[in-house]
Design a protein around this motif. Structure first.
Motif, short mmCIF file in Angstrom:
data_model
loop_
_atom_site.label_atom_id
_atom_site.label_comp_id
_atom_site.label_asym_id
_atom_site.label_seq_id
_atom_site.Cartn_x
_atom_site.Cartn_y
_atom_site.Cartn_z
N UNK A 1 0.76 -1.32 0.12
CA UNK A 1 -0.02 0.14 -0.07
C UNK A 1 0.70 1.16 0.10
N UNK A 2 1.99 1.34 0.42
CA UNK A 2 3.00 2.23 0.52
C UNK A 2 3.77 2.66 -0.63
N UNK A 3 4.23 1.43 -1.24
CA UNK A 3 5.32 1.63 -2.36
C UNK A 3 4.81 1.11 -3.89
N UNK A 4 3.67 0.33 -3.83
CA UNK A 4 3.25 -0.35 -5.18
C UNK A 4 2.47 1.04 -5.77
N UNK A 5 2.51 1.14 -6.87
CA UNK A 5 1.97 1.95 -7.84
C UNK A 5 0.22 1.82 -8.03
N UNK A 6 -0.33 2.78 -7.26
CA UNK A 6 -1.87 2.55 -7.18
C UNK A 6 -2.43 3.39 -8.18
N UNK A 7 -3.73 3.11 -8.45
CA UNK A 7 -4.55 4.04 -9.52
C UNK A 7 -4.75 5.49 -8.65
N UNK A 8 -4.64 6.64 -9.38
CA UNK A 8 -4.63 7.73 -8.50
C UNK A 8 -5.92 8.16 -7.74
N UNK A 9 -6.95 7.59 -7.92
CA UNK A 9 -8.34 7.86 -7.27
C UNK A 9 -8.19 6.83 -6.12
N UNK A 10 -7.48 5.82 -6.11
CA UNK A 10 -7.42 5.02 -5.00
C UNK A 10 -6.83 5.71 -3.76
N UNK A 11 -7.19 5.31 -2.31
CA UNK A 11 -7.25 5.92 -1.39
C UNK A 11 -5.47 5.88 -0.91
N UNK A 12 -4.95 4.76 -1.40
CA UNK A 12 -3.46 4.61 -1.12
C UNK A 12 -2.43 5.00 -2.18
N UNK A 13 -2.83 5.85 -3.16
CA UNK A 13 -2.29 6.16 -4.08
C UNK A 13 -1.23 7.46 -3.42
N UNK A 14 0.13 7.43 -4.01
CA UNK A 14 1.14 8.67 -3.31
C UNK A 14 1.96 8.91 -4.60
N UNK A 15 2.41 10.05 -5.00
CA UNK A 15 3.15 10.33 -6.04
C UNK A 15 4.48 9.56 -6.02
#
Length: 243
Positions: free
Chosen positions: A31-45
């Motif tokens: 949740x911290x380092x994998x690339x999430x979809x931008x609208x996902x709550x776990x997304x970070x730049x």
């Protein structure tokens, strides 16, 4: 066999640590380092960078690190450490950005169709948070396969150095077009100038059809290949300016 260059060695060590250390410490850094979809709550730049050091399985790690060593070492020897690192991270981050753009287009397509069919935005938000098909299926005539794809685009993060590796493969092909390469499951040597485009076309085919096997980010591979081609082609064309 290619020489084990210092930069390649350090990149491999970091990738190995990032894969095995969380398992040994019983930690989940997805949740911290994998690339999430931008609208996902776990997304970070920062995930556009960190996802390059995350891998989904031991085989995934081994294949990527082998390719990094086999095809990246000659490029680092030719370019030097700084240019190689610039190329590697540009291809990897670019792959993540292109992957996100394709997912955004596909996700919005599903979202707008569902809204147009009468599903409320609140129901869609609830479905995306829970993934509960039984509570949602009666609200739409979408098939379970379509709803699964919609949820997958939102919920499944991308991991791996594959985008950067595809950039390296393309650069290797441009630099050594007549080098003979072969796959384990197709052990017939083929020149790099034919072999690498074939792999990329295969990713494009699997990316736009339903024949893909497993959760493979085909458009991340294609994105890395595109960025790698642009940079490597520009450097090759303008190499006289660096002398």
């Amino acid at each position: 066999m290619p020489k084990f260059t210092q930069t390649i060695k350090h990149l491999i060590i970091i990738n190995v640590i990032m894969y095995f250390a969380p398992q040994l410490l019983n930690m989940d850094l997805t949740n911290l380092f994998a690339l999430h979809y931008p609208k996902n709550e776990h997304f970070e730049v920062w995930q556009y960078l960190t996802h390059m050091f995350m891998h989904g399985s031991t085989m995934h790690l081994l294949f990527n690190m082998y390719a990094l060593w086999a095809f990246g070492s000659p490029l680092e020897q030719m370019w030097g450490r700084n240019k190689f690192l610039f190329f590697y991270f540009s291809a990897g981050i670019g792959a993540g950005l292109i992957y996100t753009l394709v997912n955004y287009y596909q996700f919005n397509g599903y979202y707008e169709q569902l809204i147009a069919s009468g599903v409320s935005s609140e129901s869609l938000t609830s479905f995306l948070k829970t993934g509960n098909y039984s509570d949602f299926a009666h609200l739409t005539n979408f098939s379970r396969t379509e709803l699964t794809k919609f949820f997958y685009l939102y919920d499944t993060p991308a991991v791996g150095a594959s985008g950067a590796i595809y950039g390296i493969l393309v650069a290797f092909g441009l630099t050594y077009p007549d080098a003979k390469l072969a796959l384990i499951f197709f052990p017939v040597p083929i020149a790099a100038k034919y072999f690498i485009p074939l792999i990329i076309l295969s990713d494009l085919f699997f990316g736009i059809t339903s024949y893909s096997i497993g959760n493979i980010a085909h458009f991340a591979h294609i994105g890395g290949a595109i960025i790698g081609f642009i940079i490597a082609w520009y450097w090759k064309k303008n190499q006289f300016k660096f002398r």
